[in-house]
Design a protein around this motif. Structure first.
Motif, PDB file in Angstrom:
ATOM      1  N   LEU A  31       0.797  -1.236   0.000  1.00  0.00           N
ATOM      2  CA  LEU A  31       0.000   0.000   0.000  1.00  0.00           C
ATOM      3  C   LEU A  31       0.829   1.285   0.000  1.00  0.00           C
ATOM      4  CD1 LEU A  31      -3.086  -0.904   2.211  1.00  0.00           C
ATOM      5  CD2 LEU A  31      -2.897  -0.848  -0.283  1.00  0.00           C
ATOM      6  N   PRO A  32       1.899   1.403   0.795  1.00  0.00           N
ATOM      7  CA  PRO A  32       2.659   2.667   0.746  1.00  0.00           C
ATOM      8  C   PRO A  32       3.201   2.977  -0.660  1.00  0.00           C
ATOM      9  CG  PRO A  32       3.237   1.458   2.712  1.00  0.00           C
ATOM     10  CD  PRO A  32       2.379   0.534   1.864  1.00  0.00           C
ATOM     11  N   GLY A  33       3.752   1.987  -1.338  1.00  0.00           N
ATOM     12  CA  GLY A  33       4.250   2.190  -2.696  1.00  0.00           C
ATOM     13  C   GLY A  33       3.127   2.491  -3.668  1.00  0.00           C
ATOM     14  N   PHE A  34       2.001   1.830  -3.492  1.00  0.00           N
ATOM     15  CA  PHE A  34       0.839   2.058  -4.341  1.00  0.00           C
ATOM     16  C   PHE A  34       0.330   3.490  -4.171  1.00  0.00           C
ATOM     17  CE2 PHE A  34      -3.812   1.997  -4.877  1.00  0.00           C
ATOM     18  CZ  PHE A  34      -3.863   1.672  -6.219  1.00  0.00           C
ATOM     19  N   ILE A  35       0.247   3.946  -2.927  1.00  0.00           N
ATOM     20  CA  ILE A  35      -0.207   5.313  -2.646  1.00  0.00           C
ATOM     21  C   ILE A  35       0.754   6.317  -3.276  1.00  0.00           C
ATOM     22  CG2 ILE A  35      -0.544   7.013  -0.791  1.00  0.00           C
ATOM     23  CD1 ILE A  35      -1.488   4.576   0.944  1.00  0.00           C
ATOM     24  N   GLN A  36       2.054   6.053  -3.172  1.00  0.00           N
ATOM     25  CA  GLN A  36       3.047   6.958  -3.759  1.00  0.00           C
ATOM     26  C   GLN A  36       2.864   7.048  -5.271  1.00  0.00           C
ATOM     27  OE1 GLN A  36       5.322   8.840  -1.990  1.00  0.00           O
ATOM     28  NE2 GLN A  36       5.564   9.827  -3.966  1.00  0.00           N
ATOM     29  N   LYS A  37       2.603   5.912  -5.915  1.00  0.00           N
ATOM     30  CA  LYS A  37       2.364   5.921  -7.366  1.00  0.00           C
ATOM     31  C   LYS A  37       1.135   6.754  -7.706  1.00  0.00           C
ATOM     32  CE  LYS A  37       4.349   1.477  -8.620  1.00  0.00           C
ATOM     33  NZ  LYS A  37       4.064   0.132  -9.119  1.00  0.00           N
ATOM     34  N   LEU A  38       0.072   6.612  -6.914  1.00  0.00           N
ATOM     35  CA  LEU A  38      -1.144   7.398  -7.148  1.00  0.00           C
ATOM     36  C   LEU A  38      -0.862   8.890  -6.991  1.00  0.00           C
ATOM     37  CD1 LEU A  38      -3.997   5.436  -5.323  1.00  0.00           C
ATOM     38  CD2 LEU A  38      -3.582   5.595  -7.776  1.00  0.00           C
ATOM     39  N   GLU A  39      -0.116   9.241  -5.945  1.00  0.00           N
ATOM     40  CA  GLU A  39       0.199  10.648  -5.707  1.00  0.00           C
ATOM     41  C   GLU A  39       1.047  11.213  -6.840  1.00  0.00           C
ATOM     42  OE1 GLU A  39       1.952  10.528  -1.810  1.00  0.00           O
ATOM     43  OE2 GLU A  39      -0.005  10.666  -0.823  1.00  0.00           O
ATOM     44  N   ASN A  40       2.022  10.433  -7.313  1.00  0.00           N
ATOM     45  CA  ASN A  40       2.870  10.882  -8.426  1.00  0.00           C
ATOM     46  C   ASN A  40       2.041  11.073  -9.692  1.00  0.00           C
ATOM     47  OD1 ASN A  40       5.094  10.808  -6.762  1.00  0.00           O
ATOM     48  ND2 ASN A  40       5.826   8.844  -7.533  1.00  0.00           N
ATOM     49  N   ARG A  41       1.135  10.135  -9.935  1.00  0.00           N
ATOM     50  CA  ARG A  41       0.283  10.235 -11.125  1.00  0.00           C
ATOM     51  C   ARG A  41      -0.620  11.458 -11.040  1.00  0.00           C
ATOM     52  NH1 ARG A  41      -4.745   6.649 -11.969  1.00  0.00           N
ATOM     53  NH2 ARG A  41      -5.594   8.537 -11.131  1.00  0.00           N
TER      54      ARG A  41
ATOM     55  N   ALA B 293      -0.087  14.179  -9.329  1.00  0.00           N
ATOM     56  CA  ALA B 293       0.725  15.392  -9.465  1.00  0.00           C
ATOM     57  C   ALA B 293       1.040  15.652 -10.929  1.00  0.00           C
ATOM     58  CB  ALA B 293       2.012  15.256  -8.658  1.00  0.00           C
ATOM     59  N   ALA B 294       1.326  14.596 -11.680  1.00  0.00           N
ATOM     60  CA  ALA B 294       1.632  14.746 -13.103  1.00  0.00           C
ATOM     61  C   ALA B 294       0.412  15.255 -13.861  1.00  0.00           C
ATOM     62  CB  ALA B 294       2.114  13.430 -13.687  1.00  0.00           C
ATOM     63  N   VAL B 295      -0.764  14.730 -13.553  1.00  0.00           N
ATOM     64  CA  VAL B 295      -1.996  15.165 -14.215  1.00  0.00           C
ATOM     65  C   VAL B 295      -2.278  16.614 -13.865  1.00  0.00           C
ATOM     66  CG1 VAL B 295      -4.500  14.854 -14.274  1.00  0.00           C
ATOM     67  CG2 VAL B 295      -2.991  12.861 -14.405  1.00  0.00           C
ATOM     68  N   SER B 296      -2.103  16.968 -12.597  1.00  0.00           N
ATOM     69  CA  SER B 296      -2.341  18.341 -12.162  1.00  0.00           C
ATOM     70  C   SER B 296      -1.379  19.295 -12.871  1.00  0.00           C
ATOM     71  CB  SER B 296      -2.165  18.446 -10.646  1.00  0.00           C
ATOM     72  OG  SER B 296      -2.331  19.766 -10.224  1.00  0.00           O
ATOM     73  N   SER B 297      -0.137  18.890 -12.978  1.00  0.00           N
ATOM     74  CA  SER B 297       0.868  19.709 -13.659  1.00  0.00           C
ATOM     75  C   SER B 297       0.526  19.866 -15.139  1.00  0.00           C
ATOM     76  CB  SER B 297       2.241  19.052 -13.494  1.00  0.00           C
ATOM     77  OG  SER B 297       3.162  19.631 -14.354  1.00  0.00           O
ATOM     78  N   PHE B 298       0.086  18.779 -15.751  1.00  0.00           N
ATOM     79  CA  PHE B 298      -0.278  18.800 -17.164  1.00  0.00           C
ATOM     80  C   PHE B 298      -1.451  19.745 -17.412  1.00  0.00           C
ATOM     81  CE2 PHE B 298      -2.847  17.051 -20.677  1.00  0.00           C
ATOM     82  CZ  PHE B 298      -1.919  17.178 -21.705  1.00  0.00           C
TER      83      PHE B 298
ATOM     84  N   ALA C  12      -1.787  24.145  -9.750  1.00  0.00           N
ATOM     85  CA  ALA C  12      -0.692  24.469  -8.815  1.00  0.00           C
ATOM     86  C   ALA C  12      -0.402  23.265  -7.953  1.00  0.00           C
ATOM     87  CB  ALA C  12      -1.089  25.661  -7.952  1.00  0.00           C
ATOM     88  N   GLU C  13       0.829  23.047  -7.661  1.00  0.00           N
ATOM     89  CA  GLU C  13       1.253  21.931  -6.827  1.00  0.00           C
ATOM     90  C   GLU C  13       1.453  22.394  -5.408  1.00  0.00           C
ATOM     91  OE1 GLU C  13       2.169  18.064  -5.816  1.00  0.00           O
ATOM     92  OE2 GLU C  13       1.235  18.820  -7.592  1.00  0.00           O
TER      93      GLU C  13
END
Length: 75
Positions: free
Chosen positions: A53-63, A65-70, A74-75
């Motif tokens: 779960l911690p790694g899965f959550i990190q992947k979701l957060e990274n994804r 953030a990338a969508v928000s940036s795209f 604002a981050e």
């Protein structure tokens, strides 16, 4: 004798994942069906190793953030 590590772990159900992550249960099943969230079949029931779960959550957060940036968010 080599033992299977998954037999010694406390696996959790999709419902428990749903509660921990505060997302609807159908979302968890969607992740499982798409292979986004790994699971283990235990006598016909899909169970999740809580250690992923911690790694899965990190992947979701990274994804997210990338969508928000795209989208110019604002981050």
């Amino acid at each position: 004798m080599k033992t299977n590590n998954t037999t010694n772990k406390n696996l959790i159900t999709p419902t428990e994942v749903s509660n921990k992550l505060r997302v609807p249960r159908p979302t968890v099943y969607s992740w499982l069906n798409r292979g986004v969230l790994p699971c283990i079949d235990v006598y016909g029931r899909r169970m999740i190793d809580p250690e992923v779960l911690p790694g899965f959550i990190q992947k979701l957060e990274n994804r997210n953030a990338a969508v928000s940036s795209f989208r110019g968010g604002a981050e």
